[in-house]
Design an enzyme around this catalytic site. Structure first.
Site, mmCIF file in Angstrom:
data_model
loop_
_atom_site.group_PDB
_atom_site.id
_atom_site.type_symbol
_atom_site.label_atom_id
_atom_site.label_comp_id
_atom_site.label_asym_id
_atom_site.label_seq_id
_atom_site.Cartn_x
_atom_site.Cartn_y
_atom_site.Cartn_z
ATOM 1 N N VAL A 1 0.811 -1.218 0.000
ATOM 2 C CA VAL A 1 0.000 0.000 0.000
ATOM 3 C C VAL A 1 0.847 1.273 0.000
ATOM 4 O O VAL A 1 0.331 2.348 -0.295
ATOM 5 C CB VAL A 1 -0.955 -0.014 1.221
ATOM 6 C CG1 VAL A 1 -0.195 0.291 2.507
ATOM 7 C CG2 VAL A 1 -2.110 0.962 1.040
ATOM 8 N N TYR A 2 2.124 1.189 0.303
ATOM 9 C CA TYR A 2 2.968 2.379 0.322
ATOM 10 C C TYR A 2 3.102 2.947 -1.096
ATOM 11 O O TYR A 2 3.677 2.314 -1.984
ATOM 12 C CB TYR A 2 4.362 2.058 0.863
ATOM 13 C CG TYR A 2 4.437 1.718 2.333
ATOM 14 C CD1 TYR A 2 3.344 1.876 3.184
ATOM 15 C CD2 TYR A 2 5.609 1.212 2.887
ATOM 16 C CE1 TYR A 2 3.420 1.544 4.523
ATOM 17 C CE2 TYR A 2 5.696 0.884 4.237
ATOM 18 C CZ TYR A 2 4.596 1.050 5.043
ATOM 19 O OH TYR A 2 4.679 0.721 6.369
ATOM 20 N N SER A 3 2.572 4.138 -1.270
ATOM 21 C CA SER A 3 2.605 4.822 -2.570
ATOM 22 C C SER A 3 2.075 3.925 -3.687
ATOM 23 O O SER A 3 2.600 3.900 -4.802
ATOM 24 C CB SER A 3 4.026 5.298 -2.901
ATOM 25 O OG SER A 3 4.431 6.311 -2.010
ATOM 26 N N ASP A 4 1.000 3.184 -3.379
ATOM 27 C CA ASP A 4 0.334 2.321 -4.373
ATOM 28 C C ASP A 4 1.303 1.375 -5.066
ATOM 29 O O ASP A 4 1.228 1.169 -6.283
ATOM 30 C CB ASP A 4 -0.401 3.174 -5.416
ATOM 31 C CG ASP A 4 -1.562 3.958 -4.821
ATOM 32 O OD1 ASP A 4 -2.167 3.456 -3.855
ATOM 33 O OD2 ASP A 4 -1.854 5.064 -5.307
ATOM 34 N N GLY A 5 2.210 0.816 -4.305
ATOM 35 C CA GLY A 5 3.142 -0.164 -4.855
ATOM 36 C C GLY A 5 4.468 0.423 -5.292
ATOM 37 O O GLY A 5 5.425 -0.327 -5.550
#
Length: 354
Positions: free
Chosen positions: A61-65
């Site tokens: 989920v960090y920066s959408d991958g």
């Protein structure tokens, strides 16, 4: 750098780990954390490896991958030198099955993470949150399949309550499935809730703590002062309401105590706050984050020395908060003369001594 066993397992991790939440910088939350690109990430990983830091943690989920993609590119060709950890379970997409820890979601999420990271396996997979809508047996049997398939080496959780973690461990033991060895948890001098229930559980069950936000969501950088606004450039401007709640009286009481210890040791406030955590029971590794190389070098200075027993006692006193019910009678010693933390039951290799 010192290495420690992760919980009651044979996996050794560096006492400091690198949290890659600053990689990517997509979205309102993660852009406030940082926007490290591949080139800068490679320099930070080089610096970390030179210092003996080998544990790197991220999440889908960090920066959408984007964090996983950048972390996968940076150590390319050096996979055998790093311990890669990622998390899944939070929403990543608009579909009905794009959140949680169902069998469908876990199998899909792990394959996607491996592709972004450019690796065949994760050294550690952690569930980012407890999924109350999926049977625990479904989640644990799927995780065990992932371990048996060689896609994951070890398992952990993050942001679980005590009963959620203990119930999961009991079910895993009952079926002979792979059990959790790590608990990625919030713990800091201004957030000691971990000690009430999760630390005794970790001692009893051999679950090592992977500490996130050791500086109390950026409040223990040394820049925050009583009766002054947030410093310019601080991520607290945009994210203070998202992070863990903090008692303001406790915060500045701790900062006052840290100032005194900083004068005595010549170390910075962040270095002292991290070093304090490294002395706590069950702590296997403390995740440090950095927006740039200067911050990383500063945080790496938290190791190679040790606070004295007197300094630890003063920081303990400054940060002490009354335990909530039903824990406060035990911590006050009203129910038993024994310590609420039977530290001798936790193997020395699985965490720091108190």
């Amino acid at each position: 750098m010192e290495t420690r066993f992760l919980g009651r397992s044979g996996l050794k991790v560096s006492a400091l780990g690198f949290g890659a939440g600053t990689f990517g910088g997509k979205g309102p939350l993660f852009s406030a954390w940082g926007n490290t690109d591949v080139t800068e990430a490679r320099r930070m990983i080089d610096l970390s490896l030179d210092a003996g830091l080998t544990f790197f943690d991220t999440a889908d989920v960090y920066s959408d991958g984007a964090s996983e993609s950048i972390l996968g590119e940076a150590p390319r060709g050096r996979r055998d030198r790093v311990i890669l950890s990622s998390k899944t379970g939070l929403r990543l997409g608009e579909g009905a099955n794009d959140a949680g820890t169902s069998r469908l979601r876990l199998l899909k999420a792990v394959d996607a993470s491996l592709k972004r990271l450019g690796t065949d396996y994760l050294d550690l997979l952690q569930l980012h949150a407890f999924d109350a809508m999926t049977p625990i047996e479904e989640t644990l049997s799927t995780l065990d399949d992932l371990v048996r398939a060689g896609k994951v080496r070890y398992l952990g959780v993050s942001n679980f309550s005590g009963w959620q973690l203990m119930e999961s461990l009991g079910i895993a033991d009952r079926h002979g499935w792979s059990r959790y060895i790590a608990n990625q948890t919030y713990y800091s001098l201004i957030g000691r809730d971990y000690e009430w229930e999760l630390m005794p559980l970790g001692i009893d069950q051999g679950v090592g703590a992977v500490v996130w936000s050791p500086l109390g969501w950026g409040r223990l950088t040394g820049k925050l002062r009583r009766d002054q606004p947030f410093p310019a450039g601080s991520r607290l401007h945009d994210t203070a309401d998202i992070g863990p709640p903090v008692d303001e009286q406790c915060l500045f009481r701790v900062i006052d105590a840290l100032d005194i210890v900083a004068e005595e040791t010549g170390k910075s406030i962040p270095q002292i706050a991290i070093n304090w955590l490294l002395q706590r029971p069950t702590v296997s590794t403390v995740l440090i984050g950095a927006r740039n190389e200067e911050q990383l070098r500063q945080n790496l200075g938290a190791i190679g020395w040790q606070l004295t027993a007197d300094q630890i006692a003063r920081l303990d006193a400054a940060s002490a908060m009354e335990a909530p019910y039903p824990y406060y009678p035990y911590w006050r010693g009203q129910f038993s003369e024994r310590s609420p933390l039977p530290v001798q039951a936790f193997p020395p290799h699985a965490g720091a001594a108190p």
